[in-house]
Design an enzyme around this catalytic site. Sequence first.
Site, PDB file in Angstrom:
ATOM      1  CD  GLU A 124      -2.722  -0.965   2.421  1.00 24.42           C
ATOM      2  OE1 GLU A 124      -4.747  -1.037   1.934  1.00 24.42           O
ATOM      3  OE2 GLU A 124      -2.605  -0.750   3.373  1.00 24.42           O
ATOM      4  CB  CYS A 137       3.131   8.040   3.348  1.00 26.69           C
ATOM      5  SG  CYS A 137       3.606   6.444   4.079  1.00 26.69           S
ATOM      6  CB  CYS A 144       6.733  -5.412   9.103  1.00 30.38           C
ATOM      7  SG  CYS A 144       8.342  -3.994   9.746  1.00 30.38           S
ATOM      8  CB  CYS A 148       6.269  -1.427  16.208  1.00 33.15           C
ATOM      9  SG  CYS A 148       7.960  -1.657  15.582  1.00 33.15           S
ATOM     10  CB  CYS A 151       2.991  -0.883  13.884  1.00 33.62           C
ATOM     11  SG  CYS A 151       3.204  -0.311  11.913  1.00 33.62           S
ATOM     12  N   GLY A 208       7.372  -1.563   6.452  1.00 31.28           N
ATOM     13  CA  GLY A 208       8.553  -2.530   6.068  1.00 31.28           C
ATOM     14  C   GLY A 208       9.630  -1.378   6.650  1.00 31.28           C
ATOM     15  CD  GLU A 209      14.113   0.285   9.613  1.00 33.46           C
ATOM     16  OE1 GLU A 209      14.602   0.949   9.166  1.00 33.46           O
ATOM     17  OE2 GLU A 209      12.789   0.458  10.605  1.00 33.46           O
ATOM     18  CB  SER A 240      10.668   7.107   8.934  1.00 32.56           C
ATOM     19  OG  SER A 240       9.831   6.468  10.462  1.00 32.56           O
ATOM     20  CB  SER A 262       9.734   5.010  14.279  1.00 33.89           C
ATOM     21  OG  SER A 262       8.581   4.573  14.541  1.00 33.89           O
ATOM     22  CG  LEU A 263      11.837   8.762  20.689  1.00 36.53           C
ATOM     23  CD1 LEU A 263      13.472   7.204  20.509  1.00 36.53           C
ATOM     24  CD2 LEU A 263      12.070   9.342  21.341  1.00 36.53           C
ATOM     25  CG  HIS A 264       6.593   5.359  18.797  1.00 36.19           C
ATOM     26  ND1 HIS A 264       5.530   7.081  18.443  1.00 36.19           N
ATOM     27  CD2 HIS A 264       7.535   4.521  17.998  1.00 36.19           C
ATOM     28  CE1 HIS A 264       6.096   5.846  16.941  1.00 36.19           C
ATOM     29  NE2 HIS A 264       7.051   5.546  16.678  1.00 36.19           N
ATOM     30  CG  ASN A 339      -4.224   7.462  13.003  1.00 34.63           C
ATOM     31  OD1 ASN A 339      -4.521   8.039  13.064  1.00 34.63           O
ATOM     32  ND2 ASN A 339      -2.887   7.373  12.678  1.00 34.63           N
ATOM     33  CB  CYS A 382       0.447   7.505  11.230  1.00 35.38           C
ATOM     34  SG  CYS A 382       2.159   6.773  11.523  1.00 35.38           S
TER      35      CYS A 382
END
Length: 411
Positions: A124, A137, A144, A148, A151, A208-209, A240, A262-264, A339, A382
Site C-alpha cells: 500500500e 508515503c 515487516c 511494533c 502498528c 516495512g523498515e 523513517s 520512530s521513537l515513541h 490511529n 500512520c
Amino acid sequence: MTLSLDLTAEGARDALRGRAARTEKPSLIGLTRTELAAALVESGIVPERQAKMRAQQLWHWMYVRGVSDFAGMFNISKDLRAELDKHFTVARPEIVEEQISADGTRKWLFRFPPRGAGRPVEIETVYIPEEGRGTLCISSQVGCTLTCSFCHTGTQKLVRNLTAEEILAQLLTARDRLGDFPDRDTPDGAIVPAEGRKVSNIVMMGMGEPLYNFEAVKKALLIASDGDGLSLSKRRITLSTSGVVPEIFRTGEEIGVMLAISLHATNDDLRDLLVPINKKYPLKELIAACRAYPGLSNAKRITFEYVMLKDVNDSIEDAKGLIKLLKGIPAKINLIPFNPWPGTNYQCSDWETIEKFADYINNAGYASPIRTPRGRDILAACGQLKSESERMRKVDRLALEAMMIAGHGEV
C-alpha cells in the site's frame, strides 16, 4: 464520503496473465545511468558508442516525462523503439484498488511479481494532500519484521524486500494518477517547474523498515532526487527508521536525505515493549547515532515520531523524559494521535492530554506539531497500512509454479 475503486473486477484473470507476460521482460526503471547503458549494450540493440546518449534519452522519458510505453518516446526511431519494447519494459505496476478518503487522502494497493515470494505480492502507498504540499508515503518492504505493538503493518510478517524499481514505481504511478507529469505536448527541452507539483514530498514511512532494505532504498532515493530526472529535493525526502543503528550514519553519508526516528518512548523498558528492535539497539546507542548524523544542524533537524497512547506514554513525566533524552539535538517532535485498527489493544490519548504534552515540549524550545489524522476512514493513516500478501510455503510455491508452467495456474 469514502470512494473505493476496484480496478480488477472484470477481466481480472486476463489482465493478470498479461501482466505476468509483461514482467518477464526486465524493467529499465530503477537502473542507474551506468546500468541502463550497460543493459542496452548487452541486449545488442545499441552500440557501445551510443549507449551513454541513449541512456540519457531514456532517463529523460522515464523520469522527466513519466512515459510508461516506449511508443511515446518520440525522439527515438521507430525501429529502436520496437527493439526496446521487445527486450525491456517501463510499464507501471498493476493497481488493484484505489481508495479516496473523505479528506482527500488517496491509498493505492499495488501488485508486483512474486520474485521469490511464491505468488504476486501487494503493498500500500498513500498520498496526503495538504496546504502548499503533497506528501507520498512509500513502502519499502512487503510486510515487516519489527512487530511494533501499536502498528498494524507489524502484524503482517515480512514477505520480501521491494526492489528499487518497485519503490520508484510507487512514485511514478502516483504522479500518473494525479496528473503530475508534464503534458505529452509540452515541447522537448521546455523548462518544467519543480514547484507546484502535486507530489512535492516523499516519506519512506509506509510498509516495512527502510534500513533493512538499504541498498534498494538508497538506489531509488538517489534516482528520485536526481536533478536531471524526478528532481525531488533531498530536503523534501524523509526516511523513517525504527532504529537500525548501524545504517543511520550511512543514510546521511550515502543518501543525504532527512531523517526521522520512530521513537515513541523515553526509556528502554517501555520502548522494548512498543518498538522491540530497541532490545537490539537500545536508546543510548540510537541517540548517539542521531547526534552523529551527517549534516545535522538547525537547518537539517531530525524528526522524532511519537505516537500518543492513552495511559502508556502520554504523561507530563514522559514529556520531561523526552526533553532530557533529546537535549542538544536539533530536532522536531511529531506527536501522532494513535490511529486505531482492528484487533488493537491501544487507545488514542485524550485530545486535552495531547495538547498539554505538546505545550510542554513547545515551552522547552522544540517544535511539536500534532499530526492531523488523515485517511482514517480508508485505513490509510500512520501505522494502519497492511496488505494480504503472505510468503508461501516452499511446497505450495513449487506446486503453484508447476501449475503455471502447465498453463493452468491462476495468479
